[in-house]
Design a protein around this motif. Sequence first.
Motif, PDB file in Angstrom:
ATOM      1  N   SER A 132     -23.876 -33.675 -54.546  1.00  0.00           N
ATOM      2  CA  SER A 132     -25.300 -34.115 -54.916  1.00  0.00           C
ATOM      3  C   SER A 132     -25.292 -34.542 -56.599  1.00  0.00           C
ATOM      4  O   SER A 132     -24.486 -34.144 -57.223  1.00  0.00           O
ATOM      5  CB  SER A 132     -26.073 -32.812 -54.861  1.00  0.00           C
ATOM      6  N   THR A 188     -30.598 -34.167 -59.377  1.00  0.00           N
ATOM      7  CA  THR A 188     -30.982 -33.396 -58.190  1.00  0.00           C
ATOM      8  C   THR A 188     -30.571 -31.818 -58.189  1.00  0.00           C
ATOM      9  O   THR A 188     -31.280 -30.929 -57.860  1.00  0.00           O
ATOM     10  CB  THR A 188     -30.240 -33.843 -56.886  1.00  0.00           C
ATOM     11  N   THR A 189     -29.482 -31.674 -58.721  1.00  0.00           N
ATOM     12  CA  THR A 189     -28.820 -30.452 -58.978  1.00  0.00           C
ATOM     13  C   THR A 189     -29.849 -29.669 -60.120  1.00  0.00           C
ATOM     14  O   THR A 189     -30.082 -28.428 -59.633  1.00  0.00           O
ATOM     15  CB  THR A 189     -27.309 -30.366 -59.264  1.00  0.00           C
ATOM     16  N   LYS A 190     -30.254 -30.337 -60.997  1.00  0.00           N
ATOM     17  CA  LYS A 190     -31.063 -29.690 -62.030  1.00  0.00           C
ATOM     18  C   LYS A 190     -32.326 -29.387 -61.440  1.00  0.00           C
ATOM     19  O   LYS A 190     -32.932 -28.333 -61.832  1.00  0.00           O
ATOM     20  CB  LYS A 190     -31.360 -30.620 -63.205  1.00  0.00           C
ATOM     21  N   LEU A 213     -32.992 -28.780 -58.369  1.00  0.00           N
ATOM     22  CA  LEU A 213     -32.859 -27.531 -57.499  1.00  0.00           C
ATOM     23  C   LEU A 213     -32.787 -26.211 -58.387  1.00  0.00           C
ATOM     24  O   LEU A 213     -33.621 -25.237 -57.963  1.00  0.00           O
ATOM     25  CB  LEU A 213     -31.565 -27.656 -56.553  1.00  0.00           C
ATOM     26  N   MET A 214     -32.257 -26.388 -59.449  1.00  0.00           N
ATOM     27  CA  MET A 214     -32.040 -25.009 -60.323  1.00  0.00           C
ATOM     28  C   MET A 214     -33.493 -24.700 -60.817  1.00  0.00           C
ATOM     29  O   MET A 214     -33.839 -23.476 -61.160  1.00  0.00           O
ATOM     30  CB  MET A 214     -31.119 -25.067 -61.420  1.00  0.00           C
ATOM     31  N   PRO A 264     -26.220 -35.307 -60.459  1.00  0.00           N
ATOM     32  CA  PRO A 264     -26.694 -34.215 -61.228  1.00  0.00           C
ATOM     33  C   PRO A 264     -28.192 -33.897 -61.610  1.00  0.00           C
ATOM     34  O   PRO A 264     -28.735 -32.732 -61.728  1.00  0.00           O
ATOM     35  CB  PRO A 264     -25.978 -34.748 -62.715  1.00  0.00           C
ATOM     36  N   TYR A 266     -26.450 -23.870 -55.738  1.00  0.00           N
ATOM     37  CA  TYR A 266     -25.826 -24.696 -56.843  1.00  0.00           C
ATOM     38  C   TYR A 266     -24.355 -24.913 -55.964  1.00  0.00           C
ATOM     39  O   TYR A 266     -24.093 -26.129 -56.204  1.00  0.00           O
ATOM     40  CB  TYR A 266     -25.335 -23.884 -58.030  1.00  0.00           C
ATOM     41  N   ASP A 267     -23.759 -23.979 -55.528  1.00  0.00           N
ATOM     42  CA  ASP A 267     -22.251 -24.347 -54.761  1.00  0.00           C
ATOM     43  C   ASP A 267     -22.378 -25.337 -53.594  1.00  0.00           C
ATOM     44  O   ASP A 267     -21.619 -26.132 -53.715  1.00  0.00           O
ATOM     45  CB  ASP A 267     -21.653 -23.051 -54.339  1.00  0.00           C
ATOM     46  N   ALA A 298     -24.919 -27.436 -53.469  1.00  0.00           N
ATOM     47  CA  ALA A 298     -25.238 -28.921 -54.096  1.00  0.00           C
ATOM     48  C   ALA A 298     -23.968 -29.573 -54.602  1.00  0.00           C
ATOM     49  O   ALA A 298     -23.595 -30.786 -54.581  1.00  0.00           O
ATOM     50  CB  ALA A 298     -26.203 -28.761 -55.300  1.00  0.00           C
ATOM     51  N   LEU A 299     -22.924 -29.060 -55.093  1.00  0.00           N
ATOM     52  CA  LEU A 299     -21.676 -29.360 -55.394  1.00  0.00           C
ATOM     53  C   LEU A 299     -20.769 -29.794 -54.124  1.00  0.00           C
ATOM     54  O   LEU A 299     -20.300 -30.802 -54.083  1.00  0.00           O
ATOM     55  CB  LEU A 299     -20.894 -28.279 -56.227  1.00  0.00           C
TER      56      LEU A 299
END
Length: 119
Positions: free
Chosen positions: A73, A77-79, A81-82, A75, A65-66, A68-69
């Motif tokens: 990245s 793509t971050t979702k 990934l999670m 939002p 997550y960090d 991706a920040l």
Amino acid sequence: MMESLIVRPEIALDQFLPVFIESTLVLVFGVGYAAVITLSKMGYFSKKWMPVGYLFWALQTYFLYDFALLIQSNPFTTKVLMVTMVAYLFIPHLYFMLISAADERYDSEDKSIQDTKQY
């Protein structure tokens, strides 16, 4: 003809080392999680080691997550990934459940085949 321009966020030069370290930690903790859970399920480690594997998974998820920040990245793509990380939490358990179910299924067939060969 108009050319399309793709604007990508740039990673600052002073952020290269943190990006490199965090992406490396994602890999290290991912391998640690898979190894500890697999070795615990196979019986090489005690089941008491399973929380250590889950700790590795939590650390991997945090660093991903960090990461991706840090690379800015978007939002969505971050979702994704999670959600992938939640799936990665269950994949080793699913794998061993399928292996044990297959062993049970084919063990009984092997025994019945051996019983018929004895006569």
